[in-house]
Write a protein that holds these residues in place. Sequence first.
Motif, PDB file in Angstrom:
ATOM      1  N   LEU A 374      -7.893   9.794 -11.177  1.00  0.00           N
ATOM      2  CA  LEU A 374      -8.272  11.067 -11.533  1.00  0.00           C
ATOM      3  C   LEU A 374      -8.674  11.024 -12.923  1.00  0.00           C
ATOM      4  O   LEU A 374      -9.611  11.499 -13.506  1.00  0.00           O
ATOM      5  N   GLY A 375      -8.208   9.854 -13.621  1.00  0.00           N
ATOM      6  CA  GLY A 375      -8.774   9.486 -14.981  1.00  0.00           C
ATOM      7  C   GLY A 375     -10.207   9.027 -14.870  1.00  0.00           C
ATOM      8  O   GLY A 375     -10.752   9.383 -15.981  1.00  0.00           O
ATOM      9  N   LEU A 376     -10.609   8.316 -13.782  1.00  0.00           N
ATOM     10  CA  LEU A 376     -11.868   7.804 -13.810  1.00  0.00           C
ATOM     11  C   LEU A 376     -12.798   8.783 -13.649  1.00  0.00           C
ATOM     12  O   LEU A 376     -14.034   9.022 -14.266  1.00  0.00           O
ATOM     13  N   VAL A 377     -12.365  10.060 -12.946  1.00  0.00           N
ATOM     14  CA  VAL A 377     -13.315  11.021 -12.844  1.00  0.00           C
ATOM     15  C   VAL A 377     -13.476  11.755 -13.948  1.00  0.00           C
ATOM     16  O   VAL A 377     -14.482  12.362 -14.215  1.00  0.00           O
ATOM     17  N   GLU A 378     -12.276  12.023 -14.823  1.00  0.00           N
ATOM     18  CA  GLU A 378     -12.513  12.746 -16.023  1.00  0.00           C
ATOM     19  C   GLU A 378     -13.658  12.080 -16.990  1.00  0.00           C
ATOM     20  O   GLU A 378     -14.169  12.349 -17.782  1.00  0.00           O
ATOM     21  N   GLN A 379     -13.657  10.642 -16.656  1.00  0.00           N
ATOM     22  CA  GLN A 379     -14.743   9.780 -17.679  1.00  0.00           C
ATOM     23  C   GLN A 379     -16.104   9.632 -16.845  1.00  0.00           C
ATOM     24  O   GLN A 379     -17.056   9.176 -17.378  1.00  0.00           O
ATOM     25  N   GLY A 380     -16.337  10.284 -15.766  1.00  0.00           N
ATOM     26  CA  GLY A 380     -17.548  10.700 -15.175  1.00  0.00           C
ATOM     27  C   GLY A 380     -17.749   9.567 -13.828  1.00  0.00           C
ATOM     28  O   GLY A 380     -18.814   9.662 -13.300  1.00  0.00           O
ATOM     29  N   HIS A 381     -16.628   8.856 -13.469  1.00  0.00           N
ATOM     30  CA  HIS A 381     -16.898   8.035 -12.417  1.00  0.00           C
ATOM     31  C   HIS A 381     -16.983   8.858 -10.955  1.00  0.00           C
ATOM     32  O   HIS A 381     -16.224   9.870 -11.255  1.00  0.00           O
ATOM     33  N   GLU A 382     -17.571   8.532  -9.856  1.00  0.00           N
ATOM     34  CA  GLU A 382     -17.396   9.173  -8.683  1.00  0.00           C
ATOM     35  C   GLU A 382     -16.694   8.475  -7.588  1.00  0.00           C
ATOM     36  O   GLU A 382     -16.381   9.220  -6.610  1.00  0.00           O
ATOM     37  N   GLN A 383     -16.706   7.125  -7.830  1.00  0.00           N
ATOM     38  CA  GLN A 383     -15.666   6.514  -6.823  1.00  0.00           C
ATOM     39  C   GLN A 383     -15.322   5.076  -7.392  1.00  0.00           C
ATOM     40  O   GLN A 383     -15.596   4.876  -8.478  1.00  0.00           O
ATOM     41  N   ILE A 384     -14.472   4.534  -6.604  1.00  0.00           N
ATOM     42  CA  ILE A 384     -13.774   3.381  -7.026  1.00  0.00           C
ATOM     43  C   ILE A 384     -14.110   2.189  -6.112  1.00  0.00           C
ATOM     44  O   ILE A 384     -14.042   2.360  -4.837  1.00  0.00           O
TER      45      ILE A 384
END
Length: 470
Positions: A374-384
């Motif tokens: 969810l932190g990655l989403v906040e940074q603009g990432h869409e997938q891991i």
Amino acid sequence: MSDPTLANRLRAATTTDQPAAPVPQRRGPGMRIHRLFTMAGQDPLEQLQYEQRSSVIKNPDGTVVKEIKDVEVPVTWSQVATDILAQKYFRKAGVPQLDAQGKPLIGTDGKQVLGSERSAKQVVRRLAGTWRTWGEQHGYFASTADAQAYQDEMEYMLVRQMGAPNSPQWFNTGLNWAYGITGSPQGHYYVDPTTGVVRLSEDAYTHPQPHACFIQKINDDLVNEGGIFDLVTREARLFKFGSGTGSNFSNLRGRGERLSGGGSSSGLMSFLKIFDRSAGAIQSGGTTRRAAKMVVVDVDHPDVQEFTNWKVIEEQKVADLVAGSRTNAKELNDIMSLAKAENTTDYHKNAKLGQAVRHALQRNVPLNYIVRVLGLVEQGHEQIDFPTYTTHFEDEAYNTVSGQNANNTVRVTNQYMDSVERDQPWNLLWRTTRDVAKTIPARQLWEEIAYAAWACADPGLQFDTTINEW
């Protein structure tokens, strides 16, 4: 050999008649070699049709591990035989390269170009030629003609796949004789054939290591000669040149057994895991072959139950890695996609995102990973990119767990087998004092051995008392 007539012919082919003329260094009657398949003056390697092939080794996902082109083999050979020769048995460096006319290739620096073996002919000739040379040096043949007959017959049978030596022969034999390769000494010994004295090898290939498997002793000592870490080195020395090794590790103290310094032993298994990792780090023969290793533990060792179930538990870890990695990858990427679609990462306030998080938690996805994506989403990432694993024996899951580089065996006695039959208790003994460390039902251990063998094919059994009586 299934053909008894051929077998009789082969047995009759070698006699020990007294030679007509003396041979230097001969210690007795030299062998006369009667030809079965060849004729004097005809090269057995030139009587077959050859072709150029490529050998490609691929990962389970189709990616190429290694490709070797222009491999010369008889047209009758299978692709599997071609791959084994090219990928495992070809010497990959230090071999003089020749042009189409068989002349040495010279580089721009004026030196001969060195590289890999390329042909089945090269490998077969360095084997048979070396054997013949050794035989002549030490007086095994009655005459030069008998030595040539021996070499021709061996080459005929090798190139037609009628027989084959063990892997270390393919790896090591003839590299010095055929190509002048020496290599730095590796701590091996040999018996001087003229004096009978054991000597330290001056280099790696003048006296090569063409042997099969060794049985090595281990003492209950951490760092001294003959001890635990000394055996790690000795095993590595054998694996490096393609030989196998096996040891009975029952001298090692069990977990919790007293040490001379007042502490307690970490147990047999802690050291077996070190040996396992060591074997897995060495490509046997310097190629793609796994090390060949045998581990034996006596049935009265205090850690025998842990040893018996070692690979069972490691196999279960692989299943966990496969299932868990796929669950994590799916659930985490689903949460990221939903968070992006809902334009929020607040799963406490957004019902859909909260449901997705609860769904992932119910499937044992760690909360810290959920918060992290969810932190990655906040940074603009869409997938891991969350790695997933398979149950293929060369995939990362099996490389991650221990116990995959050895064949395990429990050594049982007649006394133990009698205790199983009579449903009696069985004593596990401390190694230093031989006092009873633990008493268990003999049949309980027997069931554990049987279940483990069913689950993962290890351990096997050695019937110690019976074998020694025989």
